[in-house]
Design a protein around this motif. Structure first.
Motif, PDB file in Angstrom:
ATOM      1  N   ARG A  28      23.224  -6.465 -16.507  1.00 52.20           N
ATOM      2  CA  ARG A  28      21.855  -6.518 -17.037  1.00 52.20           C
ATOM      3  C   ARG A  28      21.140  -6.451 -18.251  1.00 52.20           C
ATOM      4  O   ARG A  28      20.638  -7.126 -18.949  1.00 52.20           O
ATOM      5  CB  ARG A  28      21.292  -6.533 -15.565  1.00 52.20           C
ATOM      6  CG  ARG A  28      19.557  -7.315 -15.720  1.00 52.20           C
ATOM      7  CD  ARG A  28      18.941  -6.149 -14.422  1.00 52.20           C
ATOM      8  NE  ARG A  28      19.688  -7.117 -13.146  1.00 52.20           N
ATOM      9  CZ  ARG A  28      19.066  -6.448 -11.858  1.00 52.20           C
ATOM     10  NH1 ARG A  28      17.847  -5.605 -11.971  1.00 52.20           N
ATOM     11  NH2 ARG A  28      19.642  -6.924 -10.496  1.00 52.20           N
ATOM     12  N   GLU A  66      17.829 -13.475 -14.164  1.00 54.98           N
ATOM     13  CA  GLU A  66      18.466 -14.021 -15.839  1.00 54.98           C
ATOM     14  C   GLU A  66      17.615 -15.354 -15.914  1.00 54.98           C
ATOM     15  O   GLU A  66      17.409 -15.669 -17.298  1.00 54.98           O
ATOM     16  CB  GLU A  66      19.641 -14.379 -15.951  1.00 54.98           C
ATOM     17  CG  GLU A  66      20.647 -12.484 -16.338  1.00 54.98           C
ATOM     18  CD  GLU A  66      21.288 -12.661 -16.638  1.00 54.98           C
ATOM     19  OE1 GLU A  66      21.665 -13.551 -16.292  1.00 54.98           O
ATOM     20  OE2 GLU A  66      22.313 -11.100 -16.792  1.00 54.98           O
ATOM     21  N   PRO A 110      22.822  -9.839 -11.637  1.00 50.65           N
ATOM     22  CA  PRO A 110      22.910 -10.743 -12.659  1.00 50.65           C
ATOM     23  C   PRO A 110      23.496 -11.815 -12.410  1.00 50.65           C
ATOM     24  O   PRO A 110      24.334 -12.085 -11.837  1.00 50.65           O
ATOM     25  CB  PRO A 110      24.092  -9.867 -14.077  1.00 50.65           C
ATOM     26  CG  PRO A 110      23.757  -8.562 -13.425  1.00 50.65           C
ATOM     27  CD  PRO A 110      23.747  -8.877 -11.402  1.00 50.65           C
ATOM     28  N   GLU A 117      19.002  -8.723 -21.019  1.00 48.72           N
ATOM     29  CA  GLU A 117      18.230  -8.153 -21.480  1.00 48.72           C
ATOM     30  C   GLU A 117      17.492  -8.310 -22.770  1.00 48.72           C
ATOM     31  O   GLU A 117      16.298  -8.274 -23.123  1.00 48.72           O
ATOM     32  CB  GLU A 117      16.956  -7.811 -20.151  1.00 48.72           C
ATOM     33  CG  GLU A 117      17.090  -8.631 -19.305  1.00 48.72           C
ATOM     34  CD  GLU A 117      16.718  -7.616 -17.533  1.00 48.72           C
ATOM     35  OE1 GLU A 117      16.238  -6.353 -17.736  1.00 48.72           O
ATOM     36  OE2 GLU A 117      16.488  -8.679 -17.087  1.00 48.72           O
TER      37      GLU A 117
END
Length: 306
Positions: free
Chosen positions: A26, A232, A227, A30
């Protein structure tokens, strides 16, 4: 700062895969979406997953227990210490970008370091601080009970198996062979969420002694959507910063509070809140001299993937 440094190191390894791999996936996605790839690479060269990284990055908590307070201590490190510790780091491997200016205590280089740490923390550590604090809170009663039941020796024995109390010394696995005496000084035990496998100590034996020990989060600790699902997708749809603004607005917040929470400029926070308001995701209302923002039911549904 220990959590910042050790999380940067955790991103460089595959240790504690069951517990930390979902976080790694994740956070890497990001960080890339936020355009922080080069920033994180520079920070990782400053604190590599290696036998040595600079002690000045992890100051004592005497000046406060917030990131800003500890980061202020980092940025006030004396030039002689910066030069010594960054010199040791450069002797070990690939030096970080701007290492010479940082070692010289250049104010602009120190400001860039502070901004880089804040931007990284806002993505990789701050969103998970609740889980970090919960893990530390669960560890504390174990230590308290051991100390109350059996005194200092019971407390030290409670850190097994990571640390073994031998009656006159503590022993633990470590990347390099080390031994140093307390010489009457207190030892500070620091629980860390992102510490993996073995405890960590400061490199310089002249500094106040600390031993950072793993909290070992259990698999499944990662909060929010997995995720690849709505988290997302939301970032791709509205951008990372606006997704973060939407996330923190579970209660009314002023533009200034949003800026503080996400380490962005007030003008940027105001602009993102306005865009979210125009999309019907945030409601804004004036209370006295202040405008408070809060996400709407539509924003709540979008955030939760509904």
């Amino acid at each position: 700062m220990w959590e910042v440094v050790l999380s940067l190191q955790a991103l460089q390894t595959a240790h504690a895969a069951l517990a930390l791999d979902p976080w790694r996936r994740r956070v890497r996605a990001e960080l890339a979406a936020a355009g922080l790839g080069e920033t994180v690479e520079s920070l990782q060269r400053l604190c590599p997953e290696a036998a040595y990284f600079p002690d000045f990055l992890t100051p004592s908590a005497n000046g406060g227990r917030t990131l800003d307070a500890e980061l202020e201590q980092v940025l006030r490190t004396p030039k002689a210490r910066l030069r010594k510790e960054i010199g040791l780091l450069c002797a070990e491997g690939d030096p970080p970008r701007g290492a010479r200016r940082l070692a010289d205590g250049d104010p602009a280089a120190l400001r860039r370091l502070g901004e880089a740490v804040r931007r990284y923390d806002a993505v990789a550590v701050a969103p998970y601080r609740k889980a970090i604090r919960s893990a530390a809170a669960a560890d504390r009663p174990v230590r308290v009970e051991a100390a109350l039941r059996e005194g200092a020796e019971g407390l030290l024995a409670s850190y097994a198996p990571e640390v073994t109390w031998r009656g006159d010394r503590l022993e633990c696995a470590y990347p390099v062979s080390r031994e140093f005496a307390l010489d009457g000084r207190p030892l500070t035990m620091i629980p860390s969420f992102f510490c993996t496998r073995t405890p960590v100590a400061l490199a310089d034996p002249e500094l106040p002694p600390v031993l950072v020990h793993p909290l070992t989060p259990a698999p499944g600790w990662l909060p929010g959507p997995a995720p690849g699902h709505s988290g997302e997708s939301l970032v791709r749809l509205i951008g990372l910063t606006r997704a973060r603004v939407l996330e923190v607005l579970d209660r009314p917040m002023s533009t200034g509070r949003i800026a503080d929470a996400l380490y962005v400029a007030p003008a940027s926070a105001s602009r993102h809140a306005a865009v979210l308001r125009e999309a019907g995701l945030v409601r804004s209302e004036r209370r006295g001299h202040c405008v408070l923002h809060r996400r709407t039911d539509l924003g709540e549904a979008l955030l939760s993937g509904g």
